[in-house]
Design an enzyme around this catalytic site. Structure first.
Site, PDB file in Angstrom:
ATOM      1  N   CYS A 267     -10.847 -15.781  -1.617  1.00  0.00           N
ATOM      2  CA  CYS A 267     -10.942 -14.416  -1.087  1.00  0.00           C
ATOM      3  C   CYS A 267      -9.965 -14.223   0.015  1.00  0.00           C
ATOM      4  O   CYS A 267      -9.487 -15.182   0.660  1.00  0.00           O
ATOM      5  CB  CYS A 267     -12.373 -14.240  -0.552  1.00  0.00           C
ATOM      6  SG  CYS A 267     -13.453 -13.996  -1.796  1.00  0.00           S
TER       7      CYS A 267
ATOM      8  N   HIS B 111      -9.633 -15.872 -11.382  1.00  0.00           N
ATOM      9  CA  HIS B 111      -8.421 -16.465 -11.383  1.00  0.00           C
ATOM     10  C   HIS B 111      -8.128 -17.545 -12.397  1.00  0.00           C
ATOM     11  O   HIS B 111      -8.888 -17.696 -13.280  1.00  0.00           O
ATOM     12  CB  HIS B 111      -8.666 -17.674  -9.974  1.00  0.00           C
ATOM     13  CG  HIS B 111      -9.342 -18.891 -10.211  1.00  0.00           C
ATOM     14  ND1 HIS B 111     -10.489 -18.915 -10.311  1.00  0.00           N
ATOM     15  CD2 HIS B 111      -8.841 -20.159 -10.705  1.00  0.00           C
ATOM     16  CE1 HIS B 111     -10.871 -20.101 -10.500  1.00  0.00           C
ATOM     17  NE2 HIS B 111     -10.026 -20.892 -10.604  1.00  0.00           N
TER      18      HIS B 111
END
Length: 347
Positions: A73, A169
């Protein structure tokens, strides 16, 4: 696309990819990090000749942290992450716990979005296209590193796959050797050329288009199908209709269409098992020609997408035959899998 390269506190490279040229990325990494100390070693199986990476330093890598401690994040007050900026679009950085290192390859992390709750299928076409641009750019950069033979861009999604960070990801591995699956494919390409005088990838795509039963979707520049001998319950291979060896060689038309096709496929995977099932775990991997191959034009760039979920609430485990003998047994007929994936097409 704007590309901004910087360095993290321990010396690792980080690159921001932004759709707008005017975007400024100037945040520094304030963390008191020590340089990465990795101890990767490549050994070779004496019975098969296959390479095996020994990376014992990865035992201490981050494992399923709470959302407020996610290292992928953006950084904010009270939380300093791997990404110093307070927001981002697409980011690539060197893995802090790399499997390949020390001059023998490289491992990178690709963050698709700064939204912790989103998955790849939630991205806009513009963002998915930016990810494709990042994959392509890193393929060019990594293939130029000394000793790199193959660049492999992939995404692991879901705890069932073994994902340790739930933030959306992927990863890019720059291998200092040709991976076993690619080496086997290379042998089959040569065998097929010797037997028929034709290209293996061209013949496979032509056969699937002519048969049609295993085709999941087809557009002007791409075709996706369940392979004839699929190993996984739901497995799709996505090929550009004009064979190219790697992401770098995609023409403008195929590149422009790729993001939409990929988002559609990932959306269908989430709809296979119905609305009451959690998101479908999957692996999505781009297979590119080795860069040290003198005949790399014979290789066909393609994406392989598959899931270990075989039915609602049920997983396919790689047990005695698959893990022990490398002999896959599939519980789902490929033609049935293709039909289901056509049924769950998006609006």
């Amino acid at each position: 696309m704007k590309k901004t390269a910087t360095t993290l506190a321990d010396g690792r490279e980080l690159i921001y990819y932004d759709a707008r040229e005017g975007t400024v990325r100037a945040a520094a990494d304030p963390r008191p990090l020590t340089p990465v100390a990795s101890r990767s070693e490549i050994r070779y199986d004496e019975l098969t000749g296959d390479p095996v990476v020994i990376a014992s330093h990865r035992q201490t890598r981050t494992y399923l942290p709470p959302a407020d401690a996610c290292p992928l994040c953006p950084s904010r007050d009270g939380h300093e992450s791997e990404i110093p900026e307070a927001e981002y679009e697409v980011v690539v950085f060197e893995n802090r716990f790399p499997s390949l290192s020390g001059g023998a390859g490289r491992c990178e992390v690709v963050c698709f979005t700064d939204d912790h709750a989103d998955s790849f299928a939630d991205l806009t076409e513009e963002r998915a296209a930016l990810v494709l641009d990042a994959w392509t750019d890193r393929t060019a950069a990594l293939s130029a590193l000394p000793g790199v033979q193959q660049v492999y861009c992939f995404e692991n999604r879901g705890a069932e796959i073994g994902v340790t960070l739930p933030h959306a990801h992927g990863q890019i591995y720059a291998f200092p050797y040709v991976t076993p699956r690619t080496a086997a494919t290379r042998r089959r390409i040569d065998e097929h050329r010797a037997a028929t005088g034709r290209n293996l990838f061209d013949d496979v795509v032509a056969r699937e288009r002519a048969d049609g039963e295993r085709v999941v979707l087809e557009t002007a520049h791409w075709i996706a199908f369940v392979p004839y001998a699929a190993r996984w319950p739901y497995e799709v291979h996505l090929h550009p209709k004009r064979r190219v060896p790697d992401l770098l060689a995609l023409d403008g038309d195929a590149r422009a269409e790729c993001a939409r096709v990929l988002l559609e496929l990932l959306g269908r995977f989430d709809r296979i098992f119905g609305p009451d099932e959690p998101p479908t775990p999957y692996i999505a991997a781009w297979h590119q020609a080795p860069f040290t191959d003198g005949r790399r034009e014979d290789f066909g760039l393609h994406l392989e997408l598959f899931t270990v979920r075989r039915a609602p609430g049920k997983l396919k485990f790689l047990a005695g035959t698959e893990s022990g003998a490398g002999a896959f047994m599939n519980d789902v007929r490929p033609e049935d899998a293709a039909r289901r994936l056509r049924e769950v097409a998006g609006a």
